[in-house]
Design a protein around this motif. Structure first.
Motif, PDB file in Angstrom:
ATOM      1  N   VAL A 126       0.850  -1.188   0.000  1.00  0.00           N
ATOM      2  CA  VAL A 126       0.000   0.000   0.000  1.00  0.00           C
ATOM      3  C   VAL A 126       0.892   1.247   0.000  1.00  0.00           C
ATOM      4  O   VAL A 126       1.628   1.485   0.953  1.00  0.00           O
ATOM      5  CB  VAL A 126      -0.940   0.018   1.220  1.00  0.00           C
ATOM      6  CG1 VAL A 126      -1.781   1.296   1.221  1.00  0.00           C
ATOM      7  CG2 VAL A 126      -1.854  -1.205   1.216  1.00  0.00           C
ATOM      8  N   LEU A 127       0.821   2.031  -1.092  1.00  0.00           N
ATOM      9  CA  LEU A 127       1.564   3.297  -1.148  1.00  0.00           C
ATOM     10  C   LEU A 127       0.763   4.440  -0.545  1.00  0.00           C
ATOM     11  O   LEU A 127       1.310   5.311   0.122  1.00  0.00           O
ATOM     12  CB  LEU A 127       1.902   3.648  -2.601  1.00  0.00           C
ATOM     13  CG  LEU A 127       3.151   3.037  -3.239  1.00  0.00           C
ATOM     14  CD1 LEU A 127       3.397   3.683  -4.593  1.00  0.00           C
ATOM     15  CD2 LEU A 127       4.373   3.181  -2.358  1.00  0.00           C
ATOM     16  N   HIS A 128      -0.540   4.448  -0.804  1.00  0.00           N
ATOM     17  CA  HIS A 128      -1.424   5.503  -0.301  1.00  0.00           C
ATOM     18  C   HIS A 128      -2.734   4.873   0.157  1.00  0.00           C
ATOM     19  O   HIS A 128      -3.249   3.967  -0.493  1.00  0.00           O
ATOM     20  CB  HIS A 128      -1.743   6.547  -1.389  1.00  0.00           C
ATOM     21  CG  HIS A 128      -0.543   7.165  -2.017  1.00  0.00           C
ATOM     22  ND1 HIS A 128       0.117   8.232  -1.457  1.00  0.00           N
ATOM     23  CD2 HIS A 128       0.119   6.877  -3.155  1.00  0.00           C
ATOM     24  CE1 HIS A 128       1.134   8.562  -2.227  1.00  0.00           C
ATOM     25  NE2 HIS A 128       1.148   7.751  -3.266  1.00  0.00           N
ATOM     26  N   ALA A 129      -3.252   5.367   1.257  1.00  0.00           N
ATOM     27  CA  ALA A 129      -4.588   4.980   1.719  1.00  0.00           C
ATOM     28  C   ALA A 129      -5.201   6.226   2.342  1.00  0.00           C
ATOM     29  O   ALA A 129      -4.970   6.523   3.517  1.00  0.00           O
ATOM     30  CB  ALA A 129      -4.505   3.839   2.727  1.00  0.00           C
ATOM     31  N   GLN A 130      -5.947   6.960   1.526  1.00  0.00           N
ATOM     32  CA  GLN A 130      -6.397   8.283   1.952  1.00  0.00           C
ATOM     33  C   GLN A 130      -7.910   8.419   1.883  1.00  0.00           C
ATOM     34  O   GLN A 130      -8.540   7.942   0.936  1.00  0.00           O
ATOM     35  CB  GLN A 130      -5.748   9.356   1.069  1.00  0.00           C
ATOM     36  CG  GLN A 130      -4.239   9.378   1.209  1.00  0.00           C
ATOM     37  CD  GLN A 130      -3.572  10.261   0.177  1.00  0.00           C
ATOM     38  OE1 GLN A 130      -4.067  10.422  -0.924  1.00  0.00           O
ATOM     39  NE2 GLN A 130      -2.426  10.814   0.530  1.00  0.00           N
ATOM     40  N   PRO A 131      -8.502   9.059   2.884  1.00  0.00           N
ATOM     41  CA  PRO A 131      -9.946   9.312   2.828  1.00  0.00           C
ATOM     42  C   PRO A 131     -10.259  10.320   1.729  1.00  0.00           C
ATOM     43  O   PRO A 131      -9.577  11.336   1.598  1.00  0.00           O
ATOM     44  CB  PRO A 131     -10.251   9.881   4.218  1.00  0.00           C
ATOM     45  CG  PRO A 131      -8.955  10.477   4.680  1.00  0.00           C
ATOM     46  CD  PRO A 131      -7.873   9.626   4.090  1.00  0.00           C
ATOM     47  N   ALA A 132     -11.275  10.024   0.931  1.00  0.00           N
ATOM     48  CA  ALA A 132     -11.653  10.925  -0.155  1.00  0.00           C
ATOM     49  C   ALA A 132     -12.874  11.742   0.253  1.00  0.00           C
ATOM     50  O   ALA A 132     -12.737  12.833   0.816  1.00  0.00           O
ATOM     51  CB  ALA A 132     -11.919  10.127  -1.423  1.00  0.00           C
ATOM     52  N   LEU A 133     -14.067  11.210   0.014  1.00  0.00           N
ATOM     53  CA  LEU A 133     -15.302  11.915   0.350  1.00  0.00           C
ATOM     54  C   LEU A 133     -16.129  11.082   1.327  1.00  0.00           C
ATOM     55  O   LEU A 133     -16.089   9.854   1.313  1.00  0.00           O
ATOM     56  CB  LEU A 133     -16.115  12.184  -0.923  1.00  0.00           C
ATOM     57  CG  LEU A 133     -15.430  13.044  -1.983  1.00  0.00           C
ATOM     58  CD1 LEU A 133     -16.305  13.119  -3.231  1.00  0.00           C
ATOM     59  CD2 LEU A 133     -15.130  14.433  -1.448  1.00  0.00           C
ATOM     60  N   TYR A 134     -16.914  11.775   2.156  1.00  0.00           N
ATOM     61  CA  TYR A 134     -17.750  11.113   3.150  1.00  0.00           C
ATOM     62  C   TYR A 134     -19.186  10.999   2.641  1.00  0.00           C
ATOM     63  O   TYR A 134     -19.610  11.716   1.725  1.00  0.00           O
ATOM     64  CB  TYR A 134     -17.721  11.886   4.471  1.00  0.00           C
ATOM     65  CG  TYR A 134     -16.376  11.852   5.155  1.00  0.00           C
ATOM     66  CD1 TYR A 134     -16.072  10.873   6.085  1.00  0.00           C
ATOM     67  CD2 TYR A 134     -15.395  12.812   4.858  1.00  0.00           C
ATOM     68  CE1 TYR A 134     -14.834  10.831   6.714  1.00  0.00           C
ATOM     69  CE2 TYR A 134     -14.157  12.786   5.476  1.00  0.00           C
ATOM     70  CZ  TYR A 134     -13.885  11.789   6.399  1.00  0.00           C
ATOM     71  OH  TYR A 134     -12.661  11.745   7.013  1.00  0.00           O
ATOM     72  N   THR A 135     -19.923  10.088   3.255  1.00  0.00           N
ATOM     73  CA  THR A 135     -21.327   9.856   2.921  1.00  0.00           C
ATOM     74  C   THR A 135     -22.160   9.964   4.188  1.00  0.00           C
ATOM     75  O   THR A 135     -21.837   9.325   5.207  1.00  0.00           O
ATOM     76  CB  THR A 135     -21.516   8.463   2.295  1.00  0.00           C
ATOM     77  OG1 THR A 135     -20.674   8.340   1.153  1.00  0.00           O
ATOM     78  CG2 THR A 135     -22.958   8.243   1.878  1.00  0.00           C
ATOM     79  N   LEU A 136     -23.218  10.766   4.147  1.00  0.00           N
ATOM     80  CA  LEU A 136     -24.132  10.919   5.281  1.00  0.00           C
ATOM     81  C   LEU A 136     -25.512  10.427   4.873  1.00  0.00           C
ATOM     82  O   LEU A 136     -26.152  11.029   3.994  1.00  0.00           O
ATOM     83  CB  LEU A 136     -24.220  12.389   5.721  1.00  0.00           C
ATOM     84  CG  LEU A 136     -22.952  13.058   6.244  1.00  0.00           C
ATOM     85  CD1 LEU A 136     -23.262  14.482   6.683  1.00  0.00           C
ATOM     86  CD2 LEU A 136     -22.347  12.276   7.386  1.00  0.00           C
ATOM     87  N   ASP A 137     -25.947   9.314   5.467  1.00  0.00           N
ATOM     88  CA  ASP A 137     -27.281   8.766   5.193  1.00  0.00           C
ATOM     89  C   ASP A 137     -27.531   8.640   3.688  1.00  0.00           C
ATOM     90  O   ASP A 137     -28.610   8.973   3.184  1.00  0.00           O
ATOM     91  CB  ASP A 137     -28.367   9.644   5.823  1.00  0.00           C
ATOM     92  CG  ASP A 137     -28.265   9.684   7.343  1.00  0.00           C
ATOM     93  OD1 ASP A 137     -27.770   8.697   7.920  1.00  0.00           O
ATOM     94  OD2 ASP A 137     -28.656  10.709   7.938  1.00  0.00           O
TER      95      ASP A 137
END
Length: 419
Positions: A126-137
């Motif tokens: 794994v070179l990168h493991a980054q949060p992108a966009l969130y989901t709400l309901d």
């Protein structure tokens, strides 16, 4: 009042033809300025892979020392690019139940920790493991969920994988040059940071890095890299074709390609004569060892037809078609060939522009072209100090995991809906 350097970032781009280093400082006025650069020919790298550790260590040390002398400072930590084959992009998603309460930072931290543990590297590193966009309901595309209320909180995680051995060899070579590797960054991530606008990455754009011996094709959409493919060809293959066709040394072939070469033709090409070294005589040259510009361009075009054809097939394979597949950005040393944007635009049937590094003050003119976009992007990426899930730790929280293909489909459908 002169701006003061608050923090220093050093980038190291290890390519097949050259190794470059850049030292930049974040100033107290918020700007990012180049303090020093260094460059050496790359003698130990083939097709993006380390082939000779000792030679690479010396080249790295020379490039960094040159940058240090110009910057007037010594550095220990470097951010290193990785562009060899084996790179792949994956999107996955995790979701947790919140019960309608207000989202706190602790909820986000627990979700990200669960996301880190849910990543399946499939035998790769794994070179990168980054949060992108969130989901709400079920609402997609939320960037800052903290403070909002939700029954379910999810996050899309962007993962870049690579073959382990080539990455370890890069790490070993840099550490052998007495430098600490802060992070190894996938070249398309760094280059995209320098060449692509935020809007381009949101709406959808393809980035094609024409390196010396490797070409990376990456697809950005929804603000992140969603597809990636590597071809074992590059601009050095054009140079080799010229050298072989006209019986000259590689160095002379590279010079002629840079000064006289073009991807497009003109009526004058048959009349423009290129003088070669006196000892250069083949069936393609006249008795005085000369060739026409038309002969040179014919050799260049033959290789470009193959290379750009492969790029077009890769773009189709990545799903870069229809309304999303509108713009291609060419960068890397191969993008400096005269007329290549017009040629690629005609061959691919898509809008093509040349990508040059933006966002750095005091960037030397010699390092402002597409050949140095990856190096500049590495500095810009480091200065962003991106969050990586691998550095997080905390208690595990039960989550629902969604397959990467489902996330990509959801993302691409949302993007197509904008057209």
């Amino acid at each position: 009042m002169t701006a003061r350097v608050e923090k220093i970032f050093t980038a190291l781009d290890i390519g097949s033809s050259k190794i470059t280093a850049m030292i930049a400082g974040r100033m107290d006025n918020g700007e990012l300025a180049v303090l020093g650069t260094g460059q050496r020919a790359s003698t130990g790298v083939k097709r993006g892979y380390i082939a000779d550790t000792e030679k690479t260590e010396l080249d790295v040390r020379d490039a960094v020392e040159q940058a240090e002398r110009i910057a007037g400072t010594n550095i220990d930590d470097v951010w290193v690019s990785f562009s060899a084959g084996g790179l792949s992009s994956m999107l996955t998603s995790v979701e947790t139940e919140l019960g309608g309460h207000r989202i706190e930072q602790d909820d986000i931290d627990h979700l990200l920790d669960a996301g880190r543990k849910s990543i399946d590297p499939q035998g790769k590193m794994v070179l990168h493991a980054q949060p992108a966009l969130y989901t709400l309901d079920g609402l997609n595309g939320v960037k800052k969920p903290k403070g909002l209320h939700a029954d379910r909180l999810g996050v899309d995680i962007h993962v870049i994988l690579a073959d382990g051995s080539p990455v370890r060899n890069i790490d070993m070579s840099v550490r052998g040059a007495h430098l600490n590797v802060k992070s190894i960054v996938a070249s398309p991530i760094a280059t995209g940071t320098a060449c692509l606008s935020k809007e381009e990455r949101e709406l959808g754009v393809a980035l094609v890095e024409l390196g010396a011996e490797v070409t990376n094709i990456s697809l950005f959409a929804g603000g992140m890299l969603v597809g990636l493919q590597t071809l074992p060809y590059g601009a050095a293959d054009i140079t080799d074709d010229i050298a072989s066709s006209f019986g000259m040394r590689r160095a002379q072939a590279e010079r002629i390609k840079c000064f006289y070469g073009s991807a497009t033709t003109s009526p004058r090409d048959n009349h423009d004569v290129i003088e070669l070294d006196p000892e250069t005589k083949t069936e393609e040259t006249d008795e005085d060892g000369r060739i026409t510009r038309a002969q040179l361009i014919a050799v260049i075009r033959q290789r470009l037809d193959h290379l750009v054809g492969e790029i077009g097939q890769s773009l189709k394979g990545l799903g870069f078609t229809g309304p999303v597949g509108r713009q291609v950005v060419l960068t890397g040393g191969g993008a400096e060939l005269k007329g290549i944007a017009d040629y690629a635009q005609s061959a691919l049937g898509q809008t093509v522009r040349i990508g040059r590094p933006l966002g750095l003050n005091a960037l030397p003119e010699a390092h402002s072209g597409p050949a140095f976009a990856g190096l500049a992007g590495l500095v810009l990426y480091a200065a962003e100090e991106p969050v990586d899930l691998r550095s997080l730790s905390g208690p595990y929280q039960s989550v629902h995991k969604y397959a990467g293909s489902a996330v990509i489909g959801r993302l691409m459908s949302a993007i197509r809906g904008n057209f």
